[in-house]
Design an enzyme around this catalytic site. Structure first.
Site, PDB file in Angstrom:
ATOM      1  N   ASN A  10      14.421 -12.954  36.663  1.00 19.93           N
ATOM      2  CA  ASN A  10      13.002 -13.266  36.482  1.00 19.93           C
ATOM      3  C   ASN A  10      12.204 -12.079  37.014  1.00 19.93           C
ATOM      4  OD1 ASN A  10      10.415 -14.286  36.538  1.00 19.93           O
ATOM      5  ND2 ASN A  10      10.782 -15.681  38.268  1.00 19.93           N
ATOM      6  N   LYS A  12       9.088 -11.561  36.945  1.00 21.13           N
ATOM      7  CA  LYS A  12       7.736 -11.889  37.439  1.00 21.13           C
ATOM      8  C   LYS A  12       6.728 -10.890  36.842  1.00 21.13           C
ATOM      9  CE  LYS A  12       9.883 -13.977  41.390  1.00 21.13           C
ATOM     10  NZ  LYS A  12       9.776 -14.460  42.739  1.00 21.13           N
ATOM     11  N   HIS A  99       7.995 -22.550  37.567  1.00 24.25           N
ATOM     12  CA  HIS A  99       8.358 -21.702  38.711  1.00 24.25           C
ATOM     13  C   HIS A  99       7.426 -22.012  39.883  1.00 24.25           C
ATOM     14  CE1 HIS A  99       8.834 -18.187  41.246  1.00 24.25           C
ATOM     15  NE2 HIS A  99      10.036 -18.082  40.704  1.00 24.25           N
ATOM     16  N   GLU A 101       5.827 -20.207  41.781  1.00 26.75           N
ATOM     17  CA  GLU A 101       4.583 -19.421  41.787  1.00 26.75           C
ATOM     18  C   GLU A 101       3.571 -20.015  40.797  1.00 26.75           C
ATOM     19  OE1 GLU A 101       6.628 -15.680  41.346  1.00 26.75           O
ATOM     20  OE2 GLU A 101       7.401 -15.980  43.372  1.00 26.75           O
ATOM     21  N   GLU A 171      15.099 -23.645  43.483  1.00 22.63           N
ATOM     22  CA  GLU A 171      14.587 -22.491  44.211  1.00 22.63           C
ATOM     23  C   GLU A 171      13.757 -22.956  45.397  1.00 22.63           C
ATOM     24  OE1 GLU A 171      14.536 -18.821  41.475  1.00 22.63           O
ATOM     25  OE2 GLU A 171      12.624 -19.836  41.247  1.00 22.63           O
ATOM     26  N   GLY A 177      11.676 -14.391  47.552  1.00 22.29           N
ATOM     27  CA  GLY A 177      11.044 -13.121  47.898  1.00 22.29           C
ATOM     28  C   GLY A 177      10.899 -12.888  49.394  1.00 22.29           C
TER      29      GLY A 177
HETATM   30  P1  PGA Z   1      13.709 -13.562  44.580  1.00 20.71           P
HETATM   31  O1  PGA Z   1      12.975 -14.492  43.486  1.00 20.71           O
HETATM   32  O2  PGA Z   1      15.125 -13.364  44.089  1.00 20.71           O
HETATM   33  O3  PGA Z   1      12.917 -12.312  44.617  1.00 20.71           O
HETATM   34  O4  PGA Z   1      13.682 -14.329  45.870  1.00 20.71           O
HETATM   35  C1  PGA Z   1      13.644 -15.558  42.857  1.00 20.71           C
HETATM   36  C2  PGA Z   1      12.715 -16.284  41.917  1.00 20.71           C
HETATM   37  O5  PGA Z   1      11.555 -16.522  42.266  1.00 20.71           O
HETATM   38  O6  PGA Z   1      13.115 -16.648  40.789  1.00 20.71           O
END
Ligand code: PGA
Length: 249
Positions: A10, A12, A99, A101, A171, A177
């Site tokens: 992903n 983003k 997601h 976010e 997740e 992140g």
């Molecule tokens: P990350 O993100 O691997 O940077 O922690 C995972 C995601 O949000 O799908």
């Protein structure tokens, strides 16, 4: 036979059109030795503006690909939104829905997420449905209540053939992140619980949250974890593919 692993990236809000073309200049030779491995399915999810070079690179390499969001109405007065028919012209196979976010920064509700999941399924595309608890929800003992609400609201009105078509991605928000990964046991506990709640042994359940080469083996070896949804480490072909090679050992 060892299990099939789903390695989904992903991106983003990263990788412009030209950066996506550059990504594939590196990805194609790096992926070549893994291409014939029937136990690996690679997928990449790019920003809308990078979908064209993504589609070209993905088709060349035989990987699945898609967008990170979509609106559920097919067209109309929805300024700034992108519809499923618009995405279908890129031949996308999957779309990430819900997601964290989207849920937390853009305030998408369970109801909107359920409508998106249904619209994506109706179009013959696989939703990658994300769910997971915040740190506060975990610390207050509400992990499973929150996830039950997130999962049930998205799938309760679907028929079994639709429920099976969804790829689920657990997740934990506190692991995204942050460099803080859920322990393999924590991730396994939730994925096993999810499988029971969804009510189908064969659904694909990914774990996401700071997955990288150094923690891939222990996470991906867990019984109920079928793969990883990878953010940061998916931006470079080497760190992305290393997740699978580290798992294979
Ligand atoms: P990350 O993100 O691997 O940077 O922690 C995972 C995601 O949000 O799908």
């Amino acid at each position: 036979m060892s299990k099939k692993i789903y390695l989904y990236g992903n991106w983003k809000m990263n990788n412009t059109y030209s950066e996506t073309e550059k990504f594939f200049e590196e990805f194609t030779p790096a992926y070549a030795p893994l291409k014939a491995d029937a136990n690996l399915e690679v997928g990449i999810f790019a920003p809308f503006t990078s979908l064209w070079p993504l589609s070209q690179g993905a088709k060349k390499n035989g990987i699945v690909f898609g967008a990170q969001n979509v609106y559920y109405e097919p067209k109309g007065a929805f300024t700034g939104e992108i519809s499923i028919p618009m995405l279908k012209e890129y031949d996308i196979t999957h779309i990430i829905i819900g997601h964290s976010e989207r849920r937390h920064i853009f305030l998408e509700s369970d109801e909107v997420i359920a409508k998106k999941v249904k619209a994506v399924l109706d179009a013959g595309i696989s939703p990658v449905l994300c769910y997971g608890e915040t740190l506060e929800e975990r610390e207050s003992g509400n992990t499973f209540t929150v996830m039950e609400r997130q999962l049930k609201s998205a799938i309760s009105s679907l028929i079994p053939a639709e429920v099976n078509k969804i790829i689920y991605a657990y997740e934990p928000v506190w692991a995204i992140g942050t460099g803080k990964t859920a322990t393999p046991d924590q991730a396994e506990e939730v994925c096993a619980w999810s499988r029971k709640l969804i009510g189908d042994d064969k659904v694909v359940i990914l774990y996401g949250g700071s997955v990288k080469g150094s923690n891939a083996k222990e996470l991906l070896s867990m019984k109920d974890i079928d793969g990883a949804l990878v953010g940061g480490a998916s931006l470079k072909p080497a760190s992305f593919l290393e997740i699978y090679t580290a798992y294979k050992g």
